[in-house]
Structures are given as structure tokens and as C-alpha cells.
Write an enzyme that holds these catalytic residues in place. Structure first.
Site, PDB file in Angstrom:
ATOM      1  N   HIS A  97     -10.594  -5.041 -48.238  1.00  8.86           N
ATOM      2  CA  HIS A  97     -11.240  -3.797 -48.662  1.00  8.86           C
ATOM      3  C   HIS A  97     -11.408  -3.830 -50.176  1.00  8.86           C
ATOM      4  CE1 HIS A  97     -12.091   0.511 -49.074  1.00  8.86           C
ATOM      5  NE2 HIS A  97     -12.372   0.468 -47.783  1.00  8.86           N
ATOM      6  N   ASP A 113     -11.870  -0.700 -39.646  1.00  8.96           N
ATOM      7  CA  ASP A 113     -12.698  -1.289 -38.579  1.00  8.96           C
ATOM      8  C   ASP A 113     -11.946  -2.256 -37.683  1.00  8.96           C
ATOM      9  OD1 ASP A 113     -15.075  -1.256 -41.125  1.00  8.96           O
ATOM     10  OD2 ASP A 113     -15.166  -0.041 -39.302  1.00  8.96           O
TER      11      ASP A 113
HETATM   12  C1  SDX Z   1     -15.715  -0.423 -44.735  1.00 10.67           C
HETATM   13  O1  SDX Z   1     -15.835   0.983 -49.464  1.00 10.67           O
HETATM   14  C2  SDX Z   1     -15.386   1.619 -48.449  1.00 10.67           C
HETATM   15  O2  SDX Z   1     -14.641   2.586 -48.577  1.00 10.67           O
HETATM   16  C3  SDX Z   1     -15.872   1.118 -47.090  1.00 10.67           C
HETATM   17  C4  SDX Z   1     -15.220   1.759 -45.873  1.00 10.67           C
HETATM   18  C5  SDX Z   1     -15.610   3.213 -45.717  1.00 10.67           C
HETATM   19  O3  SDX Z   1     -14.866   3.958 -45.051  1.00 10.67           O
HETATM   20  O4  SDX Z   1     -16.730   3.584 -46.166  1.00 10.67           O
HETATM   21  O5  SDX Z   1     -13.808   1.680 -45.985  1.00 10.67           O
HETATM   22  C6  SDX Z   1     -15.649   1.066 -44.581  1.00 10.67           C
HETATM   23  O6  SDX Z   1     -16.754  -0.927 -45.065  1.00 10.67           O
HETATM   24  C7  SDX Z   1     -14.452  -1.224 -44.552  1.00 10.67           C
HETATM   25  C8  SDX Z   1     -14.680  -2.743 -44.843  1.00 10.67           C
HETATM   26  C9  SDX Z   1     -15.300  -3.367 -43.589  1.00 10.67           C
HETATM   27  N1  SDX Z   1     -15.714  -4.755 -43.860  1.00 10.67           N
HETATM   28  C10 SDX Z   1     -15.064  -5.797 -43.300  1.00 10.67           C
HETATM   29  O7  SDX Z   1     -14.042  -5.700 -42.620  1.00 10.67           O
HETATM   30  C11 SDX Z   1     -15.743  -7.148 -43.549  1.00 10.67           C
HETATM   31  C12 SDX Z   1     -14.684  -8.180 -43.972  1.00 10.67           C
HETATM   32  N2  SDX Z   1     -14.196  -7.828 -45.301  1.00 10.67           N
HETATM   33  C13 SDX Z   1     -14.801  -8.469 -46.456  1.00 10.67           C
HETATM   34  O8  SDX Z   1     -16.150  -8.789 -46.326  1.00 10.67           O
HETATM   35  C14 SDX Z   1     -14.359  -7.848 -47.772  1.00 10.67           C
HETATM   36  O9  SDX Z   1     -13.002  -7.702 -47.705  1.00 10.67           O
HETATM   37  C15 SDX Z   1     -14.987  -6.538 -48.217  1.00 10.67           C
HETATM   38  C16 SDX Z   1     -16.462  -6.600 -48.256  1.00 10.67           C
HETATM   39  C17 SDX Z   1     -14.547  -5.419 -47.348  1.00 10.67           C
HETATM   40  C18 SDX Z   1     -14.467  -6.258 -49.646  1.00 10.67           C
HETATM   41  O10 SDX Z   1     -14.976  -7.272 -50.424  1.00 10.67           O
HETATM   42  P1  SDX Z   1     -14.709  -7.289 -52.009  1.00 10.67           P
HETATM   43  O11 SDX Z   1     -13.938  -6.133 -52.480  1.00 10.67           O
HETATM   44  O12 SDX Z   1     -16.023  -7.540 -52.676  1.00 10.67           O
HETATM   45  O13 SDX Z   1     -13.769  -8.493 -52.136  1.00 10.67           O
HETATM   46  P2  SDX Z   1     -14.263  -9.965 -52.299  1.00 10.67           P
HETATM   47  O14 SDX Z   1     -15.383 -10.241 -51.323  1.00 10.67           O
HETATM   48  O15 SDX Z   1     -14.498 -10.215 -53.724  1.00 10.67           O
HETATM   49  O16 SDX Z   1     -12.986 -10.764 -51.774  1.00 10.67           O
HETATM   50  C19 SDX Z   1     -11.898 -10.979 -52.652  1.00 10.67           C
HETATM   51  C20 SDX Z   1     -11.313 -12.310 -52.163  1.00 10.67           C
HETATM   52  C21 SDX Z   1     -12.377 -13.387 -51.996  1.00 10.67           C
HETATM   53  O17 SDX Z   1     -11.746 -14.634 -52.206  1.00 10.67           O
HETATM   54  P3  SDX Z   1     -11.929 -15.347 -53.675  1.00 10.67           P
HETATM   55  O18 SDX Z   1     -13.438 -15.491 -53.875  1.00 10.67           O
HETATM   56  O19 SDX Z   1     -11.319 -14.405 -54.678  1.00 10.67           O
HETATM   57  O20 SDX Z   1     -11.220 -16.666 -53.535  1.00 10.67           O
HETATM   58  O21 SDX Z   1     -10.744 -12.109 -50.854  1.00 10.67           O
HETATM   59  C22 SDX Z   1     -11.452 -12.925 -49.910  1.00 10.67           C
HETATM   60  C23 SDX Z   1     -12.773 -13.316 -50.541  1.00 10.67           C
HETATM   61  O22 SDX Z   1     -13.205 -14.564 -50.044  1.00 10.67           O
HETATM   62  N3  SDX Z   1     -11.665 -12.074 -48.743  1.00 10.67           N
HETATM   63  C24 SDX Z   1     -11.515 -12.478 -47.485  1.00 10.67           C
HETATM   64  C25 SDX Z   1     -11.792 -11.338 -46.706  1.00 10.67           C
HETATM   65  N4  SDX Z   1     -12.109 -10.310 -47.515  1.00 10.67           N
HETATM   66  C26 SDX Z   1     -12.037 -10.772 -48.768  1.00 10.67           C
HETATM   67  N5  SDX Z   1     -11.180 -13.665 -46.938  1.00 10.67           N
HETATM   68  C27 SDX Z   1     -11.130 -13.715 -45.585  1.00 10.67           C
HETATM   69  N6  SDX Z   1     -11.371 -12.648 -44.783  1.00 10.67           N
HETATM   70  C28 SDX Z   1     -11.714 -11.465 -45.297  1.00 10.67           C
HETATM   71  N7  SDX Z   1     -11.957 -10.419 -44.521  1.00 10.67           N
END
Ligand code: SDX
Length: 428
Positions: free
Chosen positions: A306, A363
Site C-alpha cells: 500500500h 483487497d
Molecule cells: C487500494 O491509496 C489508497 O488508499 C488505495 C486503497 C483505497 O482504499 O482507495 O487503499 C485501495 O488500491 C489498495 C491497493 C490495491 N493494490 C494492490 O493490492 C496491487 C498490489 N500492490 C502494489 O501494486 C503496490 O503495493 C501499490 C500500488 C498498492 C503501492 O505501490 P507504491 O506505493 O507505489 O509502492 P511501490 O510500487 O513503489 O513498491 C515499493 C516496493 C517496490 O520494490 P522496489 O522497487 O523498492 O525494490 O515494494 C514492492 C515494489 O516492487 N512491492 C511489491 C508489492 N507492492 C510493492 N512487491 C511484491 N508484491 C507487491 N504487492
């Protein structure tokens, strides 16, 4: 407001910028004069360190895993409140007394029907259209039907449009489901609760009476409350940006629905259940954990991580407990729930997830419950949009009535070609 300020040493000298305190949470540096005083922009793709507005609706502490709606903790609202009560709270800022709640619920129930012409909009879609495609189209089309509530400068009309959107989303979402399975649309039954009415419109048929199952009604009500609002997430920011141009509320909510559809946002509930099904058994979890950690593999654990929560999403905790409760009470065993729990356990003990503070989000478990209730996976994000509509309209109203609001217009770091003269095609 604090009288503090920060000093920024720039090539041409130092500049002071005010620091502003909220009632709780991080202070902000007011940089509205940065460009006019320094000729420089800030650079913050994804707005990871940027407050886009001031708001009094929802507060999130991502480190502590805290979510408050107008100061009330989400777990208490999920436990004790109804969705209509949470809608009133988000829109008006206080928990309503009994009479106010009754009047609000009555008002909402009087807007649950759709204009008969709207039913023809559904006929334009293929039967296998994704429900979110239908939601985008039909909600956007509402602006063609309600010209009497699109003057956004009139608080009265803003509230009527807000009531219409909250009231009609269940009917629109249920009709999207009915259309996909070739069954007749069900008219609302205002003698039922908001949630019960939605369940009847979704699972009932005109040929026989429909009995609302109280276990399912309670789970659905909790799911709606858990999804109602969430500060300045991507879809809410989309609604605010669309609204900042003066666009009508129906067009703004349609924009929010489009943004929510993405798998990184509201589309994650559908993606998470599909992922859990693909994993299939706990034996295959290590394979997927390895893929999630592999930089060269675009796979991510859906329902994990998140932007704000760097601790457990408090909604995921309630969702997990509800999944257990509903499956037990409905006497359903779903191997997907076992996979979800084991995946959570393994991930939360894996250094990769611990270091990156990746926890289950709202989710991760919701799909298990929705699947047990009988919703097709494609409907999951439409349910998220249904519930989030109250948050979107509350945030939209707050923005429109903010005396400081202006059209949102970010700048950029330009990295393209500098000025050059046109070259005729004969010379290229
Ligand atoms: C919702 O914003 C909100 O409040 C949204 C929400 C709401 O109620 O409105 O809460 C609802 O959208 C919840 C999130 C649902 N999405 C997912 O579950 C999809 C999977 N999650 C990721 O795509 C990610 O965690 C996000 C998009 C939710 C957050 O991404 P960020 O904050 O941009 O973080 P990032 O992509 O920069 O990740 C940071 C690191 C990265 O690694 P590095 O590049 O630093 O080495 O963490 C890793 C990412 O690769 N990472 C994950 C991961 N999520 C982040 N690695 C594996 N699996 C994951 N799920």
C-alpha cells in the site's frame, strides 16, 4: 495554524515557506509561492510526499495502521454502524441522531430507481462486457438525465446529486450483473435496508420472493463501510481533479470509477482472487513468493502492499475476520481462504516483505467473502465503486466548498527536445 516556517537556501538567496499543522498527522510546508519566488517547481511523481488539499473527512496513519472517518476508528464503525449512518457521517461530519438518520435514509431510498431510458444504455453493451465498463458508461450518462442537479455552485443541488449517486449505484451495479447473466433487472424495494435492497436486486428474480440472509446482509454492510472512503487515493484524487474544472458530479464520479478499475487500485480485489485461485494450493505459494520478489518478473502479490499503510491495513484485519465468520456461518469451506492465510503468514515472515513493509490490504480477503456470497469475480470492483461513491461525493463536496480551491493544474520537469525549426518532408 502554526507560526512556524522553513528556510530554503537557494542559489539566489534564502526563502521562507510557512509550515502548517493539521489537527493530527504530518505538518505541511506551504510551497504555493515557491515558483513565483524561485522559478523552480517541486518534483514528486506519484505524489508520495505531496498534500494536494486540506480535508477533514478521513485520516490515515500508515505507520500505525490507523483509519479514522471524521475521527471514528474504522473497526468501530464496521462493528457498530450501518452504511447509511457512515454515509451521513462522511457527508455531514457527525454521527446522526435517530431522526436525522431516519430522514437521511428515507431521502436516499427515494432516489434508488433509474430513469427507464437508462435501461436502454445497458442494451448497447455486449452481454460479456466487464461490469466496470458498464458502470463508467451508465454513471457518466446520468449527467444527461439530471440537469436539475448539475449547478455545482448551488449547495442544495450538490446534495441532491450526491444523494442520487449514493442511492442509484446499487441499482446500477445490480443491473450490470443482471445484464451479464441475461436476467431481467430488478426494481428497488425501499422496504429493505440499503444493503438488503442491493442483495435482492442482484440475486432476486421477479418470479419469486427473495429472502435477505442476515449473515450476508451484515457481511455486505461491513464490506461497504470498509470501502467507503480512504483520504486522497488515486480515484478520489481523480474525482477532485475532474471536479476542480467545474465538471458535473456525475461526470466526476464516472472519472473516479475509471481510475478505480486499475489493478493497482480497486481492480486489485478481482486480481487478488484470481491470483489466489491460480496459486490453488499452499504447496505452490513459495513459487509465487519468489516471483513477487523477482525484479525481472512483473508479477506482484495482488492485495499486498500500500502507498500509505506500512503496517497492517486495519480494513484487512476486519475483512479477514469477516471472511472466517461468513464462511463458517454459511458452512462453506473454500481452499482459497486457506491459501490466502498461508500466503499472508509466509509473506509476513519473509525479509523481502518485512523490509518493504508490505502487508495485506483491503483487497486481499474481500474476494473470498464476495465469492462465498455468490458474486462473480468481475463484479468485485463494481462493488468497491458502489461503496466508494459516498467517499467520492463527500470529498467532491468538500473541495467545491473550499474557498481556496482552484482548478488542479500540476506542472512538469520537461525532458523533451528544445526549440527547433520545422523540416519539410522532402528534407528528412
Ligand atoms: C487500494 O491509496 C489508497 O488508499 C488505495 C486503497 C483505497 O482504499 O482507495 O487503499 C485501495 O488500491 C489498495 C491497493 C490495491 N493494490 C494492490 O493490492 C496491487 C498490489 N500492490 C502494489 O501494486 C503496490 O503495493 C501499490 C500500488 C498498492 C503501492 O505501490 P507504491 O506505493 O507505489 O509502492 P511501490 O510500487 O513503489 O513498491 C515499493 C516496493 C517496490 O520494490 P522496489 O522497487 O523498492 O525494490 O515494494 C514492492 C515494489 O516492487 N512491492 C511489491 C508489492 N507492492 C510493492 N512487491 C511484491 N508484491 C507487491 N504487492
Amino acid at each position: 495554524m502554526s507560526d512556524k516556517s522553513v528556510k530554503m537556501e537557494m542559489p539566489g538567496g534564502a526563502h521562507d515557506f510557512p509550515v502548517i499543522d493539521g489537527t493530527v498527522g504530518p505538518q505541511v510546508i506551504d510551497i504555493r509561492k515557491l515558483y513565483s519566488e524561485t522559478g523552480m517547481f517541486t518534483f514528486d511523481p506519484g505524489y508520495t510526499s505531496t498534500a494536494s488539499c486540506q480535508s477533514a473527512i478521513t485520516y490515515i496513519d500508515g505507520e500505525q495502521g490507523i483509519l479514522l472517518h471524521r475521527g471514528y476508528p474504522i473497526d468501530q464503525l464496521a462493528q457498530h454502524s450501518t452504511f447509511m449512518e457512515v454515509c451521513y457521517l462522511l457527508l455531514h461530519g457527525e454521527l446522526p441522531a435517530a431522526q436525522k438518520l431516519h430522514d437521511f435514509t428515507y431521502t436516499i431510498s427515494r432516489h434508488t430507481m433509474l430513469h427507464e431510458q437508462l435501461a436502454t444504455f445497458y442494451r448497447g453493451f455486449r452481454r460479456d462486457a466487464h461490469p466496470m465498463a458498464i458502470m463508467c458508461g451508465v454513471v457518466g450518462a446520468l449527467s444527461a438525465f439530471y440537469h436539475d442537479s448539475t449547478d455545482i455552485t448551488d449547495p442544495e443541488q450538490r446534495m441532491i446529486a450526491s444523494h442520487r449517486l449514493i442511492a442509484k449505484m446499487p441499482t446500477i451495479a445490480a443491473s450490470a450483473h443482471k445484464y451479464s447473466i441475461g436476467q431481467p433487472f430488478m426494481y428497488p424495494d425501499n422496504s429493505l435496508s440499503y444493503t438488503g435492497n442491493f442483495l435482492r436486486m442482484t440475486f432476486g428474480v421477479p418470479a419469486e420472493p427473495y429472502e435477505v440472509n442476515p449473515i450476508i446482509e451484515r457481511a455486505m454492510r461491513r464490506i461497504f463501510i470498509l470501502h467507503a472512503d480512504h483520504e486522497q487515493n488515486a480515484s478520489t484524487s481523480t474525482v477532485r481533479l475532474a471536479g476542480s474544472s467545474g465538471a458535473n458530479p456525475f461526470a466526476c464520479i464516472a472519472a473516479g470509477i475509471a481510475c478505480l478499475w486499475g489493478p493497482a487500485h480497486g481492480g486489485a480485489n478481482e486480481a487478488a482472487l484470481n491470483m489466489l485461485r491460480e496459486i490453488g494450493t499452499t504447496k505452490r505459494i513459495p513459487e509465487y513468493i519468489a516471483r513477487a520478489k523477482d525484479k525481472d518478473d512483473p508479477f506482484r502479490l495482488m492485495g499486498f502492499g500500500h502507498r500509505v499503510y506500512k503496517n497492517f491495513d486495519p480494513r484487512a484485519k476486519v475483512m479477514k475476520a469477516t471472511a472466517d465468520e461468513v464462511l463458517k456461518e454459511l458452512n462453506i469451506t473454500d481452499p482459497v481462504l486457506d491459501v490466502a492465510k498461508e500466503l499472508e503468514h509466509i509473506a509476513l515472515n519473509d525479509p523481502y516483505f518485512i523490509d518493504k513493509k508490505l502487508y495485506p490490504n483491503v483487497d486481499f480477503y474481500s474476494g473470498v467473502i464476495l465469492n462465498a456470497i455468490g458474486f462473480p469475480t468481475e463484479m468485485f470492483t463494481a462493488l468497491f465503486a458502489l461503496a466508494r461513491t459516498v467517499g467520492w461525493v463527500a470529498q467532491w463536496n468538500e473541495m467545491i466548498s473550499d474557498p481556496e480551491q482552484k482548478i488542479g493544474r500540476p506542472r512538469q520537469l520537461y525532458t523533451g527536445a528544445t526549440q527547433r525549426d520545422y523540416v519539410p518532408v522532402s528534407k528528412r
